[in-house]
Design an enzyme around this catalytic site. Structure first.
Site, PDB file in Angstrom:
ATOM      1  N   ARG A 164       3.063  -6.971   0.664  1.00 28.20           N
ATOM      2  CA  ARG A 164       1.858  -6.615  -0.115  1.00 28.20           C
ATOM      3  C   ARG A 164       1.889  -7.188  -1.537  1.00 28.20           C
ATOM      4  NH1 ARG A 164       0.778  -5.167   4.386  1.00 28.20           N
ATOM      5  NH2 ARG A 164      -0.483  -3.360   4.940  1.00 28.20           N
ATOM      6  N   SER A 236      -4.344   2.260   3.272  1.00 25.10           N
ATOM      7  CA  SER A 236      -3.107   2.894   2.796  1.00 25.10           C
ATOM      8  C   SER A 236      -3.178   3.038   1.284  1.00 25.10           C
ATOM      9  CB  SER A 236      -1.897   2.020   3.120  1.00 25.10           C
ATOM     10  OG  SER A 236      -1.812   1.803   4.503  1.00 25.10           O
ATOM     11  N   GLU A 332      -0.558   1.365  -3.418  1.00 28.18           N
ATOM     12  CA  GLU A 332      -0.910   0.026  -2.943  1.00 28.18           C
ATOM     13  C   GLU A 332      -2.264  -0.359  -3.534  1.00 28.18           C
ATOM     14  OE1 GLU A 332      -2.949  -1.714   0.562  1.00 28.18           O
ATOM     15  OE2 GLU A 332      -1.030  -1.274   1.510  1.00 28.18           O
TER      16      GLU A 332
HETATM   17  N1  EPU Z   1       3.479   8.070  10.490  1.00 32.49           N
HETATM   18  C1  EPU Z   1       3.598   9.431  10.476  1.00 32.49           C
HETATM   19  N2  EPU Z   1       2.577  10.160   9.963  1.00 32.49           N
HETATM   20  C2  EPU Z   1       1.449   9.598   9.473  1.00 32.49           C
HETATM   21  C3  EPU Z   1       1.339   8.194   9.475  1.00 32.49           C
HETATM   22  C4  EPU Z   1       2.370   7.437   9.996  1.00 32.49           C
HETATM   23  O1  EPU Z   1       4.590   9.978  10.919  1.00 32.49           O
HETATM   24  O2  EPU Z   1       0.576  10.341   9.027  1.00 32.49           O
HETATM   25  C5  EPU Z   1       4.551   7.259  11.108  1.00 32.49           C
HETATM   26  C6  EPU Z   1       4.072   6.717  12.439  1.00 32.49           C
HETATM   27  O3  EPU Z   1       4.349   7.557  13.495  1.00 32.49           O
HETATM   28  C7  EPU Z   1       4.836   5.418  12.567  1.00 32.49           C
HETATM   29  C8  EPU Z   1       5.095   5.014  11.121  1.00 32.49           C
HETATM   30  O4  EPU Z   1       4.826   6.135  10.309  1.00 32.49           O
HETATM   31  O5  EPU Z   1       6.055   5.589  13.180  1.00 32.49           O
HETATM   32  C9  EPU Z   1       4.201   3.843  10.713  1.00 32.49           C
HETATM   33  O6  EPU Z   1       2.846   4.191  10.890  1.00 32.49           O
HETATM   34  P1  EPU Z   1       1.735   3.107  11.231  1.00 32.49           P
HETATM   35  O7  EPU Z   1       2.216   2.192  12.283  1.00 32.49           O
HETATM   36  O8  EPU Z   1       0.459   3.832  11.436  1.00 32.49           O
HETATM   37  O9  EPU Z   1       1.624   2.219   9.934  1.00 32.49           O
HETATM   38  P2  EPU Z   1       1.914   2.442   8.391  1.00 32.49           P
HETATM   39  O10 EPU Z   1       3.272   1.951   8.043  1.00 32.49           O
HETATM   40  O11 EPU Z   1       1.569   3.838   8.005  1.00 32.49           O
HETATM   41  C10 EPU Z   1       1.134   0.058   7.753  1.00 32.49           C
HETATM   42  C11 EPU Z   1       0.169  -0.598   6.820  1.00 32.49           C
HETATM   43  C12 EPU Z   1      -1.242  -0.478   7.346  1.00 32.49           C
HETATM   44  C13 EPU Z   1      -1.317  -1.107   8.727  1.00 32.49           C
HETATM   45  C14 EPU Z   1      -0.319  -0.423   9.634  1.00 32.49           C
HETATM   46  C15 EPU Z   1      -0.258  -1.002  11.010  1.00 32.49           C
HETATM   47  C16 EPU Z   1       1.189  -0.389   4.623  1.00 32.49           C
HETATM   48  C17 EPU Z   1       1.130   0.262   3.293  1.00 32.49           C
HETATM   49  N3  EPU Z   1       0.276   0.017   5.502  1.00 32.49           N
HETATM   50  O12 EPU Z   1       0.833   1.448   7.741  1.00 32.49           O
HETATM   51  O13 EPU Z   1      -2.093  -1.196   6.470  1.00 32.49           O
HETATM   52  O14 EPU Z   1      -2.613  -1.006   9.267  1.00 32.49           O
HETATM   53  O15 EPU Z   1       1.001  -0.520   9.044  1.00 32.49           O
HETATM   54  O16 EPU Z   1       0.509  -2.156  11.014  1.00 32.49           O
HETATM   55  O17 EPU Z   1       2.033  -1.245   4.841  1.00 32.49           O
HETATM   56  C18 EPU Z   1      -3.389  -0.982   4.502  1.00 32.49           C
HETATM   57  O18 EPU Z   1      -2.583  -1.730   3.963  1.00 32.49           O
HETATM   58  O19 EPU Z   1      -4.381  -0.522   3.890  1.00 32.49           O
HETATM   59  C19 EPU Z   1      -3.163  -0.584   5.871  1.00 32.49           C
HETATM   60  C20 EPU Z   1      -3.936   0.300   6.493  1.00 32.49           C
END
Ligand code: EPU
Length: 336
Positions: A164, A236, A332
């Site tokens: 990012r 995010s 972010e």
């Molecule tokens: N998780 C939880 N609780 C929650 C959310 C997530 O336990 O409320 C756990 C999930 O179970 C999973 C892990 O956290 O094991 C990761 O969750 P997820 O795959 O949904 O992705 P994220 O890391 O929360 C990142 C990006 C998103 C992108 C997703 C999918 C960042 C800051 N965010 O989110 O990007 O869509 O991966 O690849 O890196 C954005 O940047 O605005 C954005 C939405």
């Protein structure tokens, strides 16, 4: 030049913050940018370059000039047996660009489907989702430097992409205006199914194509993430924190359920959403601001919240995550 004054920004930021810019100017070509740099409105005011407004939070009216890139062409500039080079203007809506690539059967951006924002903003924070990042397909960017008043080309290496982040978010912040981005996509796509949920769903399809991946990503996103046109948000709100492996080992002894993702040598990336959820924030609401019920990393505006109310709410989340895990969450979202 035709500046609009006291221009409402509510429809230009996905948090739908009801705010105004003292001056606002859409720009459709480099000549206009050149002319702008000699204009007294530009010379006498602070300014901000706005893309799709999907990663900003305005805390007050912007007492300066908002510059909005509005150029919108997409062009195939080169092609060989393996790759196609596609140049897109900065003002093109990111997902329109993805749709164009997918319709033509080119591979590389399908996992980035439905990310809000513009092509011009995509390299600034090296957008990423579902196992892909912009840097995987970025070839070069055409920029205009507002200080030197020159056009330039930034190659992949010059952009210094990280999680990012890029040079445009650091040294060149508010100096370089991205005019266009050239992407290098595969003419014979290789699907990236490294994100488990995506793999599980796509594997059920016989002979899956980039279109299938796009449709599946759209389905996953729609289930997890709120549509900003219905529920205002900026995706995010925080980055996933990257911490030292040693620190992580200590935290893990107390919180053995924590999920991790690969990071640089000696470091560990944690899931901010999980940390926030474990602090009990999921679905929690305070006034007009809440945490999204399906993804704790997303803060939502439940109706006419001010930017400051959202910032205050986000600070409470940061404090509670720090108290429980000793981990600092960094926004972010660009707080203005
Ligand atoms: N998780 C939880 N609780 C929650 C959310 C997530 O336990 O409320 C756990 C999930 O179970 C999973 C892990 O956290 O094991 C990761 O969750 P997820 O795959 O949904 O992705 P994220 O890391 O929360 C990142 C990006 C998103 C992108 C997703 C999918 C960042 C800051 N965010 O989110 O990007 O869509 O991966 O690849 O890196 C954005 O940047 O605005 C954005 C939405």
């Amino acid at each position: 030049m035709k500046f609009s004054q006291n221009y409402p920004l509510k429809n230009l930021n996905t948090f739908a913050i009801n705010t105004k810019a003292k001056y606002y100017l859409p720009i459709s070509n480099v000549d206009e940018l050149m002319e702008l740099t000699a204009n007294e409105v530009f010379l006498n005011n602070k300014y901000f370059i706005l893309g799709g407004g999907s990663n900003v939070l305005f805390c007050s009216d912007f007492d300066g000039l908002v510059i909005h890139m509005d150029n919108k062409g997409i062009q195939i500039v080169d092609q060989n047996d393996s790759y196609v080079y596609i140049k897109s203007d900065a003002g093109v809506i990111w997902d329109d660009f993805v749709a164009f690539c997918v319709e033509n059967g080119f591979g590389g951006v399908e996992n980035l489907s439905l990310i809000p924002g513009t092509v011009g903003a995509s390299p600034v924070q090296n957008i990423g989702a579902y196992g892909s990042e912009l840097k995987d397909v970025f070839y070069e960017a055409g920029i205009f430097n507002l200080k030197t008043k020159k056009i330039g080309v930034y190659t992949h290496e010059m952009c210094r992409f990280g999680y990012r982040k890029s040079i445009f978010k650091n040294e060149l912040k508010n100096i370089a205006v991205v005019l266009n981005v050239t992407f290098r996509l595969k003419t014979e796509p290789v699907l990236n199914l490294s994100y488990k949920e995506l793999e599980r769903r796509v594997k059920e399809i016989i002979n899956p194509s980039v279109k299938d991946v796009r449709d599946t990503v759209i389905a996953i996103r729609t289930e997890k993430l709120p549509d900003p046109s219905i529920t205002p948000n900026a995706g995010s709100f925080f980055k996933n924190p990257v911490i030292e492996k040693n620190t992580f080992d200590e935290i893990l002894m107390i919180h053995p359920s924590l999920k991790t993702f690969p990071a640089d040598e000696g470091k560990v990336k944690l899931a901010a959403g999980q940390l926030i959820e474990l602090c009990g924030w999921k679905s929690k609401q305070d006034g007009k601001v809440a945490v999204h019920p399906n993804q704790a990393l997303v803060i939502i505006n439940k109706g006419n919240a001010s930017g400051n109310e959202i910032v205050e709410f986000s600070k409470e989340i940061q404090d509670s995550v720090f108290k429980k895990f000793g981990v600092i969450l960094e926004p972010e979202v660009n707080i203005i």
